[in-house]
Write a protein that holds these residues in place. Sequence first.
Motif, PDB file in Angstrom:
ATOM      1  N   ARG A  38       0.904  -1.117   0.196  1.00 61.19           N
ATOM      2  CA  ARG A  38      -0.079  -0.019   0.064  1.00 61.19           C
ATOM      3  C   ARG A  38       0.925   1.224   0.087  1.00 61.19           C
ATOM      4  O   ARG A  38       1.895   1.355   0.868  1.00 61.19           O
ATOM      5  CB  ARG A  38      -1.056   0.075   1.400  1.00 61.19           C
ATOM      6  CG  ARG A  38      -1.937   1.096   1.226  1.00 61.19           C
ATOM      7  CD  ARG A  38      -2.915   0.892   2.485  1.00 61.19           C
ATOM      8  NE  ARG A  38      -3.635  -0.476   2.245  1.00 61.19           N
ATOM      9  CZ  ARG A  38      -4.554  -0.516   3.129  1.00 61.19           C
ATOM     10  NH1 ARG A  38      -5.115   0.121   3.851  1.00 61.19           N
ATOM     11  NH2 ARG A  38      -5.178  -1.920   2.697  1.00 61.19           N
ATOM     12  N   GLU A  39       0.592   1.974  -0.870  1.00 63.02           N
ATOM     13  CA  GLU A  39       1.526   3.299  -1.135  1.00 63.02           C
ATOM     14  C   GLU A  39       0.703   4.641  -0.896  1.00 63.02           C
ATOM     15  O   GLU A  39      -0.695   4.554  -1.358  1.00 63.02           O
ATOM     16  CB  GLU A  39       1.909   3.390  -2.170  1.00 63.02           C
ATOM     17  CG  GLU A  39       1.314   3.340  -3.614  1.00 63.02           C
ATOM     18  CD  GLU A  39       1.988   3.535  -4.801  1.00 63.02           C
ATOM     19  OE1 GLU A  39       3.363   3.678  -4.827  1.00 63.02           O
ATOM     20  OE2 GLU A  39       1.387   3.418  -5.877  1.00 63.02           O
ATOM     21  N   GLY A  40       1.052   5.686  -0.477  1.00 64.62           N
ATOM     22  CA  GLY A  40       0.556   6.914  -0.349  1.00 64.62           C
ATOM     23  C   GLY A  40       0.222   7.532  -1.905  1.00 64.62           C
ATOM     24  O   GLY A  40       1.229   7.377  -2.492  1.00 64.62           O
ATOM     25  N   VAL A  41      -0.744   8.130  -2.160  1.00 61.94           N
ATOM     26  CA  VAL A  41      -0.896   9.075  -3.321  1.00 61.94           C
ATOM     27  C   VAL A  41      -1.060  10.486  -3.189  1.00 61.94           C
ATOM     28  O   VAL A  41      -0.286  11.315  -4.106  1.00 61.94           O
ATOM     29  CB  VAL A  41      -2.339   8.368  -3.859  1.00 61.94           C
ATOM     30  CG1 VAL A  41      -2.574   9.154  -5.264  1.00 61.94           C
ATOM     31  CG2 VAL A  41      -2.445   6.893  -4.179  1.00 61.94           C
ATOM     32  N   ALA A  42      -1.790  10.765  -2.204  1.00 59.61           N
ATOM     33  CA  ALA A  42      -1.927  12.336  -2.037  1.00 59.61           C
ATOM     34  C   ALA A  42      -2.805  12.607  -0.743  1.00 59.61           C
ATOM     35  O   ALA A  42      -3.427  11.882  -0.331  1.00 59.61           O
ATOM     36  CB  ALA A  42      -2.784  13.019  -3.150  1.00 59.61           C
ATOM     37  N   THR A  43      -2.107  13.615   0.173  1.00 60.20           N
ATOM     38  CA  THR A  43      -2.685  13.839   1.234  1.00 60.20           C
ATOM     39  C   THR A  43      -2.871  15.405   1.337  1.00 60.20           C
ATOM     40  O   THR A  43      -2.177  16.226   0.702  1.00 60.20           O
ATOM     41  CB  THR A  43      -1.930  13.533   2.638  1.00 60.20           C
ATOM     42  OG1 THR A  43      -0.461  14.166   2.599  1.00 60.20           O
ATOM     43  CG2 THR A  43      -1.406  12.022   2.398  1.00 60.20           C
ATOM     44  N   ILE A  44      -3.682  15.761   2.187  1.00 58.61           N
ATOM     45  CA  ILE A  44      -3.909  17.368   2.555  1.00 58.61           C
ATOM     46  C   ILE A  44      -4.191  17.487   3.781  1.00 58.61           C
ATOM     47  O   ILE A  44      -4.929  16.714   4.704  1.00 58.61           O
ATOM     48  CB  ILE A  44      -5.048  17.761   1.582  1.00 58.61           C
ATOM     49  CG1 ILE A  44      -5.112  19.422   1.803  1.00 58.61           C
ATOM     50  CG2 ILE A  44      -6.455  17.198   2.057  1.00 58.61           C
ATOM     51  CD1 ILE A  44      -6.301  19.761   0.704  1.00 58.61           C
TER      52      ILE A  44
ATOM     53  N   ASN B  43       0.680  16.843  -0.142  1.00 54.51           N
ATOM     54  CA  ASN B  43       1.623  15.902  -0.603  1.00 54.51           C
ATOM     55  C   ASN B  43       1.186  14.932  -1.700  1.00 54.51           C
ATOM     56  O   ASN B  43       0.126  14.209  -1.737  1.00 54.51           O
ATOM     57  CB  ASN B  43       2.109  15.014   0.664  1.00 54.51           C
ATOM     58  CG  ASN B  43       2.744  15.959   1.760  1.00 54.51           C
ATOM     59  OD1 ASN B  43       3.977  16.279   1.671  1.00 54.51           O
ATOM     60  ND2 ASN B  43       1.942  16.173   2.807  1.00 54.51           N
ATOM     61  N   TYR B  44       1.954  14.816  -2.800  1.00 56.03           N
ATOM     62  CA  TYR B  44       1.639  14.041  -3.715  1.00 56.03           C
ATOM     63  C   TYR B  44       2.955  12.912  -3.946  1.00 56.03           C
ATOM     64  O   TYR B  44       3.967  13.534  -3.923  1.00 56.03           O
ATOM     65  CB  TYR B  44       1.591  14.487  -5.080  1.00 56.03           C
ATOM     66  CG  TYR B  44       0.149  15.442  -5.284  1.00 56.03           C
ATOM     67  CD1 TYR B  44      -0.945  15.028  -5.524  1.00 56.03           C
ATOM     68  CD2 TYR B  44       0.518  16.882  -4.792  1.00 56.03           C
ATOM     69  CE1 TYR B  44      -2.048  15.858  -5.548  1.00 56.03           C
ATOM     70  CE2 TYR B  44      -0.871  17.638  -4.733  1.00 56.03           C
ATOM     71  CZ  TYR B  44      -1.947  17.126  -5.136  1.00 56.03           C
ATOM     72  OH  TYR B  44      -2.984  17.964  -5.140  1.00 56.03           O
TER      73      TYR B  44
ATOM     74  N   ARG C 118       6.191  12.177   7.754  1.00 57.07           N
ATOM     75  CA  ARG C 118       5.839  10.697   7.207  1.00 57.07           C
ATOM     76  C   ARG C 118       4.293  10.836   6.698  1.00 57.07           C
ATOM     77  O   ARG C 118       3.534   9.783   7.341  1.00 57.07           O
ATOM     78  CB  ARG C 118       6.148   9.758   8.035  1.00 57.07           C
ATOM     79  CG  ARG C 118       7.738   9.443   8.261  1.00 57.07           C
ATOM     80  CD  ARG C 118       8.264   8.197   9.047  1.00 57.07           C
ATOM     81  NE  ARG C 118       9.299   7.853   9.046  1.00 57.07           N
ATOM     82  CZ  ARG C 118      10.166   7.350   8.185  1.00 57.07           C
ATOM     83  NH1 ARG C 118       9.492   6.904   6.997  1.00 57.07           N
ATOM     84  NH2 ARG C 118      11.421   7.220   8.373  1.00 57.07           N
ATOM     85  N   PRO C 119       3.902  11.634   5.907  1.00 60.14           N
ATOM     86  CA  PRO C 119       2.435  11.760   5.722  1.00 60.14           C
ATOM     87  C   PRO C 119       1.967  10.317   5.008  1.00 60.14           C
ATOM     88  O   PRO C 119       0.768  10.180   4.700  1.00 60.14           O
ATOM     89  CB  PRO C 119       2.166  12.981   4.856  1.00 60.14           C
ATOM     90  CG  PRO C 119       3.684  13.294   4.233  1.00 60.14           C
ATOM     91  CD  PRO C 119       4.556  12.940   5.249  1.00 60.14           C
ATOM     92  N   PHE C 120       2.918   9.617   4.218  1.00 50.85           N
ATOM     93  CA  PHE C 120       2.700   8.672   3.460  1.00 50.85           C
ATOM     94  C   PHE C 120       2.812   7.307   4.227  1.00 50.85           C
ATOM     95  O   PHE C 120       3.174   6.000   3.479  1.00 50.85           O
ATOM     96  CB  PHE C 120       3.405   8.631   2.007  1.00 50.85           C
ATOM     97  CG  PHE C 120       2.928   9.609   1.031  1.00 50.85           C
ATOM     98  CD1 PHE C 120       1.702  10.324   1.295  1.00 50.85           C
ATOM     99  CD2 PHE C 120       3.569  10.175   0.006  1.00 50.85           C
ATOM    100  CE1 PHE C 120       1.249  11.211   0.228  1.00 50.85           C
ATOM    101  CE2 PHE C 120       3.175  10.986  -0.853  1.00 50.85           C
ATOM    102  CZ  PHE C 120       1.931  11.426  -0.774  1.00 50.85           C
TER     103      PHE C 120
END
Length: 125
Positions: free
Chosen positions: A45-51, A59-60, A105-107
């Motif tokens: 599982r990977e981060g895509v985008a956060t706000i 973050n992208y 570490r948002p992702f």
Amino acid sequence: QVQLVESGGGSVQAGGSLRLSCTASGVTYNNGYMGWFRQASGTEREGVATIHRVFGDTNYADSVKGRFTISQDNAKKTVDLQMNSLNPDDSGMYYCAIRRSGGSRPFDPSTYNYWGQGIQVTVSS
């Protein structure tokens, strides 16, 4: 009880677009991150985008920069992900998630507190 409901997934041809929406309920705070993760078959599982729900900082993932856009409404209870120029590598299960705090570490999926059920995105060649 916190509930995250995702919508907007489906199938699309390469080069097409989809818009995912996530609506959160039962959350009394908005001082952390809200965003999207994805997991393809055989991958982590990977981060895509956060706000950030207060400051609006985004973050992208490098793989989606310039193609995906994350946004939130004024009440900071709904987050959308506009996905353009989709390719088959974007296929997977997309999950909405909320983290109570911001910071580093948002992702990192392990730092998130609440998760939606996930919604399938399939991009055909």
